[in-house]
Structure formats: structure tokens, C-alpha cells
Design a protein around this motif. Structure first.
Motif, mmCIF file in Angstrom:
data_model
loop_
_atom_site.group_PDB
_atom_site.id
_atom_site.type_symbol
_atom_site.label_atom_id
_atom_site.label_comp_id
_atom_site.label_asym_id
_atom_site.label_seq_id
_atom_site.Cartn_x
_atom_site.Cartn_y
_atom_site.Cartn_z
ATOM 1 N N THR A 158 0.821 -1.208 0.000
ATOM 2 C CA THR A 158 0.000 0.000 0.000
ATOM 3 C C THR A 158 0.856 1.260 0.000
ATOM 4 O O THR A 158 0.545 2.245 -0.673
ATOM 5 N N ARG A 159 1.965 1.225 0.732
ATOM 6 C CA ARG A 159 2.806 2.421 0.862
ATOM 7 C C ARG A 159 4.071 2.341 0.015
ATOM 8 O O ARG A 159 5.019 3.101 0.229
ATOM 9 N N ALA A 160 4.087 1.436 -0.952
ATOM 10 C CA ALA A 160 5.276 1.293 -1.795
ATOM 11 C C ALA A 160 5.433 2.491 -2.725
ATOM 12 O O ALA A 160 4.456 3.053 -3.222
ATOM 13 N N THR A 161 6.690 2.869 -2.952
ATOM 14 C CA THR A 161 7.033 3.972 -3.851
ATOM 15 C C THR A 161 7.908 3.444 -4.975
ATOM 16 O O THR A 161 8.908 2.757 -4.721
ATOM 17 N N TYR A 162 7.564 3.770 -6.214
ATOM 18 C CA TYR A 162 8.301 3.323 -7.393
ATOM 19 C C TYR A 162 9.007 4.534 -8.015
ATOM 20 O O TYR A 162 8.341 5.504 -8.406
ATOM 21 N N THR A 163 10.326 4.457 -8.112
ATOM 22 C CA THR A 163 11.097 5.588 -8.599
ATOM 23 C C THR A 163 12.045 5.153 -9.703
ATOM 24 O O THR A 163 12.864 4.234 -9.499
ATOM 25 N N ALA A 164 11.954 5.799 -10.855
ATOM 26 C CA ALA A 164 12.893 5.521 -11.948
ATOM 27 C C ALA A 164 14.236 6.136 -11.586
ATOM 28 O O ALA A 164 14.334 7.346 -11.356
ATOM 29 N N ILE A 165 15.281 5.314 -11.524
ATOM 30 C CA ILE A 165 16.596 5.834 -11.156
ATOM 31 C C ILE A 165 17.451 6.142 -12.384
ATOM 32 O O ILE A 165 18.459 6.824 -12.274
ATOM 33 N N ASP A 166 17.057 5.612 -13.528
ATOM 34 C CA ASP A 166 17.664 5.977 -14.801
ATOM 35 C C ASP A 166 16.693 5.569 -15.902
ATOM 36 O O ASP A 166 15.518 5.306 -15.624
ATOM 37 N N THR A 214 16.461 2.882 -17.466
ATOM 38 C CA THR A 214 16.207 1.448 -17.539
ATOM 39 C C THR A 214 15.699 0.843 -16.238
ATOM 40 O O THR A 214 14.845 -0.038 -16.254
ATOM 41 N N SER A 215 16.217 1.308 -15.107
ATOM 42 C CA SER A 215 15.975 0.662 -13.816
ATOM 43 C C SER A 215 14.988 1.436 -12.956
ATOM 44 O O SER A 215 14.877 2.662 -13.062
ATOM 45 N N VAL A 216 14.301 0.695 -12.097
ATOM 46 C CA VAL A 216 13.349 1.289 -11.159
ATOM 47 C C VAL A 216 13.655 0.800 -9.749
ATOM 48 O O VAL A 216 13.908 -0.390 -9.530
ATOM 49 N N ARG A 217 13.618 1.727 -8.807
ATOM 50 C CA ARG A 217 13.849 1.442 -7.394
ATOM 51 C C ARG A 217 12.521 1.447 -6.649
ATOM 52 O O ARG A 217 11.663 2.324 -6.891
ATOM 53 N N VAL A 218 12.305 0.460 -5.777
ATOM 54 C CA VAL A 218 11.051 0.351 -5.028
ATOM 55 C C VAL A 218 11.354 0.279 -3.540
ATOM 56 O O VAL A 218 12.190 -0.522 -3.091
ATOM 57 N N THR A 219 10.669 1.092 -2.759
ATOM 58 C CA THR A 219 10.785 1.071 -1.298
ATOM 59 C C THR A 219 9.390 1.155 -0.690
ATOM 60 O O THR A 219 8.410 1.456 -1.383
ATOM 61 N N GLY A 220 9.304 0.907 0.619
ATOM 62 C CA GLY A 220 8.045 1.074 1.337
ATOM 63 C C GLY A 220 7.173 -0.158 1.438
ATOM 64 O O GLY A 220 6.096 -0.111 2.040
ATOM 65 N N SER A 221 7.611 -1.283 0.884
ATOM 66 C CA SER A 221 6.824 -2.520 0.968
ATOM 67 C C SER A 221 6.940 -3.094 2.383
ATOM 68 O O SER A 221 7.987 -3.002 3.024
ATOM 69 N N GLN A 222 5.873 -3.726 2.848
ATOM 70 C CA GLN A 222 5.867 -4.279 4.205
ATOM 71 C C GLN A 222 5.483 -5.749 4.190
ATOM 72 O O GLN A 222 4.585 -6.164 3.450
ATOM 73 N N TRP A 223 6.146 -6.529 5.034
ATOM 74 C CA TRP A 223 5.821 -7.938 5.233
ATOM 75 C C TRP A 223 5.168 -8.103 6.594
ATOM 76 O O TRP A 223 5.717 -7.676 7.618
ATOM 77 N N GLU A 224 4.003 -8.717 6.607
ATOM 78 C CA GLU A 224 3.271 -8.929 7.853
ATOM 79 C C GLU A 224 3.220 -10.423 8.168
ATOM 80 O O GLU A 224 2.499 -11.190 7.505
ATOM 81 N N PRO A 225 4.008 -10.893 9.162
ATOM 82 C CA PRO A 225 3.991 -12.328 9.506
ATOM 83 C C PRO A 225 2.632 -12.731 10.076
ATOM 84 O O PRO A 225 1.925 -11.926 10.682
ATOM 85 N N SER A 226 2.284 -13.983 9.869
ATOM 86 C CA SER A 226 1.034 -14.520 10.427
ATOM 87 C C SER A 226 1.349 -15.398 11.628
ATOM 88 O O SER A 226 2.489 -15.836 11.828
ATOM 89 N N ASP A 227 0.343 -15.655 12.438
ATOM 90 C CA ASP A 227 0.534 -16.482 13.635
ATOM 91 C C ASP A 227 0.678 -17.958 13.281
ATOM 92 O O ASP A 227 1.303 -18.729 14.016
ATOM 93 N N THR A 228 0.086 -18.360 12.158
ATOM 94 C CA THR A 228 0.096 -19.770 11.753
ATOM 95 C C THR A 228 0.764 -19.899 10.390
ATOM 96 O O THR A 228 0.520 -19.092 9.493
ATOM 97 N N TYR A 229 1.610 -20.924 10.259
ATOM 98 C CA TYR A 229 2.270 -21.172 8.982
ATOM 99 C C TYR A 229 1.399 -22.128 8.176
ATOM 100 O O TYR A 229 1.193 -23.287 8.562
ATOM 101 N N THR A 230 0.861 -21.639 7.065
ATOM 102 C CA THR A 230 -0.005 -22.467 6.226
ATOM 103 C C THR A 230 0.551 -22.563 4.813
ATOM 104 O O THR A 230 1.216 -21.649 4.321
#
Length: 447
Positions: A263-271, A273-289
């Protein structure tokens, strides 16, 4: 430490740009990762436990990647080997690997990660349905010809920890083979999963999607995607759009052990050809399924194809088909006495509404249409009989009794083509694991 992953293509079998691959190898990747399949091509491959790709073609592409691995001096990982990731397709690709290593005169440590499950055991295991999952009972599950569990990053990490040069994994999530090493190296968890999602199909996230080869660099705060083919470019649009690929939510992606939130990810063209992405979040769960996929035989099929060109029949094709279906059903009841619940006949109008059926909204004029008859029955002999009883209608059936008897064109002789067993997916469920390796087996071989 940063982690550089080379992704040659969206799947082994689709091909890749050799010049771009060599350029990526020279950039010294830490791992080469490629997907081997998915459920895209339907349940038959899982049901039969076979690959959709030709052995001969697969060997050529796989040899190129084995040579690239040796040149780069890094591990090579494939997930969902052989389209469906059954034990049989893991062994199929393993045997191809042995041939290639022998041809090249190379040695390698190979890890095989098996994902297949015992239907009898799964029938007794508590399962949780995902959205729109079909109803299943123990009998349905036990009738599955193959069931696989989708491995996540943890199982791939276990294989990497063996020091294997080549990892041939059964069914995995598309992202797991890419995210595993960045996560293991302590890179940003949200970036690891998000970069893996963006990179899963190679250059599909770039302006030249057929070129295949990309590099994804992971670090402590984000990731950078760089296509390697001449003229291929990554843009904020091409990267962000890929979150919609095979995903109903453009911001949330569920994986074993948690979910990704961009939701809060930012996509930035650094040149250019390439794109830099920041702001992504990983939310662990209580159960491994882990998700389960299973397929069973739904019946046996015979198909026929007929071509309509007469303008009168082209414009009234649906009426013609509906009348044939009704008259065919009456004949089957009168002459075979089959329970209507045990067999099925359908006519699909190729060129008009075969894809969407009654949902089709376009009205296009056609000069010629194909009509595909699909007869499904509990056994092949009955399906073929149903097809033979359909044959006369497709060849001569008139719209009205007042007109001359028409003749239509069969493109094949005999018109009836036995397809064999038809399969259907029956599992869209998850099961909980105490240890991520509880549902998986690892075999390591020095070749």
C-alpha cells in the motif's frame, strides 16, 4: 549485504534472450531463479503428473542455464518443476539434468525438494478453504490422482543450506524461489517478497516482456529491477502494474507465513532502464499455512469439430446448436438409457462466444464459424458412443424441416477424437504446518 537475483524468463520453456543472459551473468548474480510452471494451463498436467513442455526443448533451455550457473558460480533454482511440481516431474527434470551434466562433463550437487502429498493422509488432515473453494470431502480428496503443497521461502532456504549447486523444487509459490535468498541474507523482508512478485515472470514487468532476462537487487530498504535485453526498460508503471498479475488485490499478496502489503510502496525511476522500489511491508502470520492443489479425473471426453460457412447457419448458429443438443439428449435417452447426471454434451461456437459463453457482449459478423462438440462420460467408450451419436447432427442437421438438407464440413476424419481422461481441480485449501518442512522431502545427490 545486498543480494542479486538473475531471473532468465517467466518460465522454463518460454525461451530467453541469450545475449541478455550472458550480460546478466557478467554482473555476478548471487542466484539464478526460474519458475517451471503453474496452474495456468489447467488441471490435466497436475492430474497426470507430466510437463506441458517438450523434453527436447526443455533440455536445450535448461542446459543454457546450467552453463550460466557454472559461469556465474552461484546456485540455480527452479520452482514448480515440470509445470505442476509433482514428484514425477521433479524426477523428469532431474534426469534431464543428469544427461546435461554428463554431456558437459560437469559435476554438481543437486537438491530435489518434493512437494507431493498422500491423498489418504490429506483426507484426514484439517483443511481451511480459501475464497470460492469447492466443497470437498474425504472421498473427493482420496480420488485425487496428485496433490501438491506449495512450498514457500523456508523450504527453498533449507535446500540452499545444503550447499546445492542446482535445486529442483516441486510445487512452490512463484515468489518463493526469488525471495528465499534475500530473506536469508537479512535483506528487507517486504522488499524481498515484493521484488520476488515483480520479478517472477522475468521481463513481463518491463517494456519488452518477451526478452525474459532481468536482474533484481535487494538490500536493507528496498529493491531495484533492471531488464538486461537491449531496448528493454523498467518503468514505475510496468512494475506497479505487475502486482495485478494473477492477483485479485493490487496491494496484498498472501504467502506461506504471512502476507505482503505494498500500500505504501514507492516506485522511482533511477535511470532510463531501472526502477527502485521502497516502502513494501511484510506482515507475519501467527500460523504457517501452505496451499494445496489437487486434481482428479472428472470423466473421459470425445470431441468433434464442424465448420459452418453458409450465412443462414452462421447467423443462426446458437439456435442450431441448441436444437442439436436437445435432439441428441433425446436420442441418448431413448437408445442408451443413460442417467443424464452421468454424462454431458456441449457445443461451443468458436469465433462467437466459445470463451465467455452467455457473458459475451460483442456482436461481430462472421463469415465462418467452428462448432466444437465436447462429450463427457464416465468412460472413454461411452464418450465415443455419445460422439458418434452426435456426428450425424453436426454433418446434416437443418434449422427447419422445410429447407433442403445441408452439409457441413468436418476438418478431420474420423470426426470423433478421443481425448482420454479429463481432469478438474478439486482443492483450493490451505493446511497448517508446525514446521515448514513437515509436508516436504529433501534429497541431496552429488553427481
Amino acid at each position: 549485504m545486498g543480494t542479486r537475483i538473475l531471473i532468465p524468463s517467466g518460465a522454463l520453456g518460454l525461451g530467453y534472450d541469450k545475449a541478455a543472459l550472458n550480460r546478466a551473468v557478467e554482473a555476478k548474480p548471487d542466484l539464478i531463479a526460474i519458475d517451471g510452471g503453474s496452474t495456468d494451463s489447467g488441471p490435466s498436467y497436475l492430474g497426470r503428473g507430466v510437463s506441458k513442455y517438450a523434453t527436447e526443448s526443455t533440455k536445450i533451455e535448461w542446459q543454457g542455464l546450467i552453463e550460466a550457473r557454472a559461469a556465474a558460480g552461484c546456485p540455480l533454482v527452479i520452482g514448480t518443476a515440470g509445470t505442476c511440481g509433482t514428484d514425477s516431474t521433479v524426477d523428469w527434470l532431474y534426469n534431464i539434468t543428469l544427461e546435461i551434466l554428463s554431456d558437459l562433463g560437469q559435476s554438481a550437487k543437486i537438491a530435489r525438494l518434493y512437494s507431493e502429498q498422500d491423498p489418504a493422509k490429506i483426507a484426514q488432515t484439517p483443511l481451511s478453504p480459501l475464497s470460492a473453494a469447492p466443497h470437498v470431502d474425504a472421498g473427493t480428496i482420496q480420488n485425487c490422482t496428485h496433490i501438491v503443497a506449495l512450498a514457500g521461502a523456508e523450504q527453498i532456504q533449507t535446500a540452499l543450506n545444503t550447499g546445492a549447486d542446482i535445486i529442483i523444487a516441486g510445487r512452490t509459490t512463484d515468489t518463493a524461489i526469488i525471495a528465499a535468498l534475500p530473506l536469508q541474507n537479512g535483506n528487507h523482508a517486504g522488499a524481498a517478497w515484493h521484488g520476488a512478485k515483480i520479478g517472477e515472470c522475468g521481463a513481463l514487468c518491463a517494456t519488452n516482456p518477451q526478452s525474459g532476462v532481468i536482474l533484481v537487487d535487494f538490500d536493507d530498504t528496498g529493491f531495484t529491477v533492471t531488464p538486461m535485453a537491449d531496448g528493454a526498460k523498467a518503468t514505475p508503471h510496468t512494475l506497479s502494474a505487475h502486482m495485478l498479475y494473477e492477483n485479485s488485490d493490487p496491494f496484498i499478496l498472501f504467502e506461506p507465513g504471512g502476507h505482503l502489503d505494498v500500500t505504501r510502496a514507492t516506485y522511482t525511476a533511477i535511470d532510463d532502464t531501472s526502477v527502485r522500489v521502497t516502502g513494501s511491508q511484510w506482515e507475519p502470520s501467527d500460523t504457517y499455512t501452505v496451499k494445496l492443489e489437487g486434481a482428479r479425473i472428472a470423466g473421459f471426453q470425445t470431441i468433434l469439430m464442424v465448420l459452418l460457412r453458409d450465412a443462414h447457419y452462421v447467423s443462426n448458429a446458437q439456435i442450431w446448436c441448441d436444437d442439436i443438443i436437445a435432439k441428441h439428449a433425446t436420442k441418448v435417452a431413448d437408445r442408451l438409457g443413460l442417467d443424464p447426471a452421468t454424462w454431458h454434451a456441449e457445443l461451443q461456437i468458436i469465433g462467437r462466444n466459445a470463451n465467455l459463453g452467455t457473458l459475451e457482449q460483442r456482436t461481430l459478423d462472421a463469415s465462418e464459424l467452428g462448432v466444437l462438440a465436447i462429450l463427457t462420460a464416465p468412460d472413454q467408450a461411452t464418450a465415443n458412443t455419445l460422439g458418434k451419436m452426435m456426428n450425424p447432427y453436426l454433418l446434416h442437421h437443418p434449422l427447419t424441416q422445410e429447407e433442403e438438407q445441408p452439409t457441413f464440413a468436418f476438418p478431420f476424419s474420423p470426426a470423433e477424437i478421443d481425448r482420454g481422461a479429463a481432469y478438474k481441480f478439486v482443492l483450493h485449501h490451505v493446511m497448517a504446518l508446525v514446521d515448514p518442512m513437515d509436508a516436504f522431502r529433501l534429497v541431496v545427490t552429488d553427481v
